[in-house]
Design an enzyme around this catalytic site. Structure first.
Site, mmCIF file in Angstrom:
data_model
loop_
_atom_site.group_PDB
_atom_site.id
_atom_site.type_symbol
_atom_site.label_atom_id
_atom_site.label_comp_id
_atom_site.label_asym_id
_atom_site.label_seq_id
_atom_site.Cartn_x
_atom_site.Cartn_y
_atom_site.Cartn_z
ATOM 1 N N HIS A 1 38.677 -20.593 62.904
ATOM 2 C CA HIS A 1 37.924 -21.817 63.198
ATOM 3 C C HIS A 1 38.497 -23.009 62.444
ATOM 4 C CE1 HIS A 1 34.668 -20.645 65.824
ATOM 5 N NE2 HIS A 1 34.438 -19.558 65.101
ATOM 6 N N GLU A 2 38.861 -22.790 61.168
ATOM 7 C CA GLU A 2 39.381 -23.891 60.367
ATOM 8 C C GLU A 2 40.730 -24.375 60.889
ATOM 9 O OE1 GLU A 2 37.917 -25.593 57.977
ATOM 10 O OE2 GLU A 2 36.112 -24.380 58.324
ATOM 11 N N ARG B 1 41.601 -24.486 63.977
ATOM 12 C CA ARG B 1 41.442 -25.202 65.240
ATOM 13 C C ARG B 1 41.313 -26.719 65.039
ATOM 14 N NH1 ARG B 1 37.650 -22.110 69.679
ATOM 15 N NH2 ARG B 1 39.374 -20.984 70.667
ATOM 16 N N ASN C 1 49.215 -6.680 81.253
ATOM 17 C CA ASN C 1 50.567 -6.673 80.701
ATOM 18 C C ASN C 1 51.525 -6.003 81.685
ATOM 19 O OD1 ASN C 1 51.521 -7.813 78.265
ATOM 20 N ND2 ASN C 1 52.148 -5.783 77.557
ATOM 21 N N ALA C 2 51.075 -4.851 82.247
ATOM 22 C CA ALA C 2 51.924 -4.123 83.187
ATOM 23 C C ALA C 2 52.168 -4.945 84.459
ATOM 24 C CB ALA C 2 51.269 -2.783 83.526
ATOM 25 N N TYR D 1 54.845 -7.694 83.824
ATOM 26 C CA TYR D 1 56.247 -7.326 83.625
ATOM 27 C C TYR D 1 56.766 -6.342 84.678
ATOM 28 C CZ TYR D 1 55.464 -9.514 79.132
ATOM 29 O OH TYR D 1 55.157 -10.418 78.153
ATOM 30 N N ARG E 1 56.989 -9.040 68.873
ATOM 31 C CA ARG E 1 57.652 -9.339 70.139
ATOM 32 C C ARG E 1 59.014 -8.667 70.174
ATOM 33 N NH1 ARG E 1 55.194 -13.434 72.853
ATOM 34 N NH2 ARG E 1 53.602 -14.594 71.712
ATOM 35 N N GLY F 1 50.888 -12.086 71.749
ATOM 36 C CA GLY F 1 51.339 -10.874 71.066
ATOM 37 C C GLY F 1 50.214 -10.063 70.474
ATOM 38 N N LEU F 2 48.962 -10.328 70.907
ATOM 39 C CA LEU F 2 47.811 -9.606 70.363
ATOM 40 C C LEU F 2 47.199 -8.613 71.355
ATOM 41 C CD1 LEU F 2 45.905 -12.412 68.448
ATOM 42 C CD2 LEU F 2 47.014 -10.415 67.462
#
Length: 456
Positions: free
Chosen positions: A250-251, A253, A361-362, A365, A406, A419-420
Site C-alpha cells: 500500500h505504501e 502505491r 499461463n499455458a 505461451y 523469470r 512473475g507471481l
C-alpha cells in the site's frame, strides 16, 4: 464427594501396575485360605458331628476290657482296610497307638504335630484323605485323642487347581489385569490421538488451537498447552508477515501514483518520447506487481481461516469453461477430461487462483493447444496443465515457482506479467498440504502438476 484422580501419566502407570499386583496377591491369598490342603478350623456343624462321633467311640471303649491303650489298639485294628472313614488314636502326649494303614504314618505325624488341642480341632487334606481332629476319648479312667480320616472324593476347587498350574495362573492374571491395562491404554492413546489429529491439521495449513488437547494426563496437558501456544505464535507470525507485506504494498502505491502523474504531465508538456514511454511502461508493470502482491497477501492471510468443503466440479468447472472460451478467442484450443466426483476442503478463492494462474499461463505461451487433465488415486488428486509452447530450460524447472523469477525465453519480461502467478499456485498448494511440480512434455512445452488430498 469427588474422588481424587491421578493426573500424571507415570503416576497412572505406577498405580495400575501395583493395583494389578495387589489384586492378584489378594486372589492368591484368598485361594490359599480356601485350599483344603491348608490347615483350617473345623466348621461348627462339622465339629458338632465329630463330637457326637467321639462320644460314641468313648461309650464303645468303656464296654471293653483292658487299659485304654489296649482298647484303642484293638478298635483300630478291627477297622476294614477299604472303609471310607478311619480312626487314629494317640496319647495325650501325641504318641501314635498304632501306625496308620497304607503308609499313612507320615501324614499322621505331620497332622498330629500341628493339631493337638481338642478344644480347637482342625482339618487338612493329605492326598485323598481328609484328616480331622483331635477329639477327646474317655473310658471313665483314662483319656486319649482321636483323629478321623475321611476318603476325599471331591475335586479341588477351580481356583485351587489354578494355583497348581503356573500357566493357568499366568492366564488368569492376564485376564484380571486386562481391563485395567485397557483403561490405561485408552487413557494414554486418547490424548495422543487428539494431538496427532491437531498436528495433521497444522500440516494441512489449518492453524487452529484445540482446547481438548489440554485434557487428560498432566504430561499431555502440558504438551497440548505448548502445542496451542505454538499454533498461536505461528498465526501471529504469519498474520504479522502478511500484514507487513500488505502495508508495504500500500505504501509503495502512493509514490508510484505520483510518479505516473508526473510522467503524464511531462508527456503533455514535452510530447511523446521513448524514455517517457519506458518510464510509464515500467511504472504500470510495477503497479501490476503491487496489485498481485496485495492479492497474494490477502489470500494467504485468510487461507487457513476461510475453509469450506467443495466438489471439484463446483470449484473449477466454471473456471475451465471460461478458459476454454478465452483460448478460442486467442485462436487456440483448450481441452479437459471429466472432473472427478471428489470433494476437497480449503480456501475456494485461493484454489481457484492456483489453477487459473497455471491455465492462463499455458494459454498465453501455447502455440495451438492446452490440455488439462484430472486423475485420482485414492485420496491423491492430481491436476496437470500442459501446453505446446517453447517451454523453459530443464535446469530452471525447479525455479519457476519462486516469486518474481523469470527465464530468458518466450516466457520473459517482454511477455508481461509480474512473475507471481506460479508462486501463488505453489503457495496455495503448500497451504493445502499439496505440492507443485513442473516438467517438459512430449510436445516440447511445459506441464505443471498440482497434487492435493481429497476428502475421504
Amino acid at each position: 464427594m469427588k474422588l481424587p484422580t491421578i493426573k500424571s501419566l507415570y503416576g497412572r502407570i505406577f498405580a495400575i501396575f501395583w493395583l494389578t499386583l495387589l489384586l492378584v496377591l489378594i486372589a492368591v491369598l484368598a485361594a490359599q485360605n480356601s485350599d483344603p490342603r491348608q490347615q483350617h478350623t473345623l466348621p461348627t456343624a462339622v465339629k458338632a458331628e465329630f463330637a457326637q462321633l467321639s462320644e460314641k467311640v468313648s461309650a464303645e471303649v468303656s464296654r471293653m476290657h483292658g487299659t485304654l491303650k489296649q482298647k484303642l489298639v484293638r478298635l483300630q485294628k478291627k477297622q476294614p482296610d477299604r472303609k471310607p472313614v478311619k480312626f487314629y488314636f494317640t496319647t495325650l502326649d501325641g504318641e501314635l497307638l498304632e501306625r496308620g494303614h497304607h503308609g499313612s504314618g507320615r501324614m499322621l505325624k505331620n497332622f498330629t504335630s500341628l493339631a493337638d488341642d481338642p478344644e480347637d480341632p482342625m482339618q487338612r487334606l493329605y492326598g485323598r484323605w481328609m484328616l480331622a481332629g483331635p477329639f477327646l476319648i474317655n473310658d471313665g479312667s483314662e483319656q486319649a485323642l482321636m483323629y478321623v480320616g475321611k476318603l476325599w472324593r471331591e475335586k479341588p476347587p477351580f481356583y485351587v487347581q489354578i494355583l497348581d498350574r503356573p500357566f493357568q495362573l499366568l492366564l488368569v492374571t492376564m485376564v484380571v489385569s486386562t481391563p485395567l491395562l485397557l483403561w490405561l491404554a485408552w487413557a494414554v492413546t486418547r490424548p495422543a490421538r487428539r494431538l496427532q489429529a491437531a498436528a495433521e491439521r497444522v500440516g494441512e495449513g489449518r492453524f487452529e488451537t484445540d482446547p481438548s488437547l489440554e485434557k487428560g494426563p498432566r504430561e499431555f496437558v502440558q504438551a497440548g498447552a505448548s502445542f496451542n501456544q505454538m499454533v498461536t505464535a505461528l498465526n501471529q507470525m504469519i498474520s504479522g508477515q502478511q500484514r507487513l507485506l500488505s502495508d508495504i504494498s500500500h505504501e509503495l502505491r502512493s509514490p508510484l501514483t505520483r510518479l505516473r502523474m508526473a510522467n503524464a504531465l511531462a508527456i503533455r508538456k514535452q510530447g511523446e518520447s521513448p524514455d517517457l514511454t519506458r518510464i510509464d511502461t515500467e511504472a504500470e508493470r510495477m503497479e501490476q506487481m503491487i496489485a498481485d502482491l496485495l492479492s497474494l497477501s490477502r489470500m494467504q492471510l485468510n487461507s487457513h481461516a476461510e475453509r469450506e468443503e467443495f466438489t471439484l466440479t463446483e470449484l473449477w468447472e466454471t473456471l475451465l469453461q471460461d478458459a476454454e472460451f478465452e483460448a478460442g478467442e486467442s485462436g487456440k484450443i483448450l481441452v479437459y477430461n471429466t472432473i472427478p466426483k471428489a470433494k476437497i476442503e480449503g480456501n475456494g478463492n485461493l484454489l481457484c487462483s492456483a489453477l487459473e494462474n497455471v491455465v492462463r499461463n499455458a494459454i498465453k505461451y501455447a502455440e495451438t493447444k492446452v490440455e488439462v487433465s484430472f486423475s485420482q488415486n485414492g485420496r491423491d488428486l492430481t491436476v496437470s496443465v500442459s501446453d505446446d509452447g517453447e517451454g523453459v530450460p530443464e535446469d530452471m524447472l525447479g525455479d519457476i515457482f519462486r516469486p518474481f523469477y523469470r527465464v530468458s525465453t518466450a516466457r520473459d519480461r517482454q511477455s508481461g506479467g509480474s512473475g507471481l502467478g506460479l508462486a501463488i499456485t505453489d503457495s496455495a498448494m503448500r497451504q493445502h498440504n499439496g505440492s507443485t511440480k513442473a516438467s517438459l512434455n512430449s510436445l516440447g512445452g511445459l506441464t505443471i502438476y498440482m497434487t492435493l488430498k481429497a476428502l475421504n
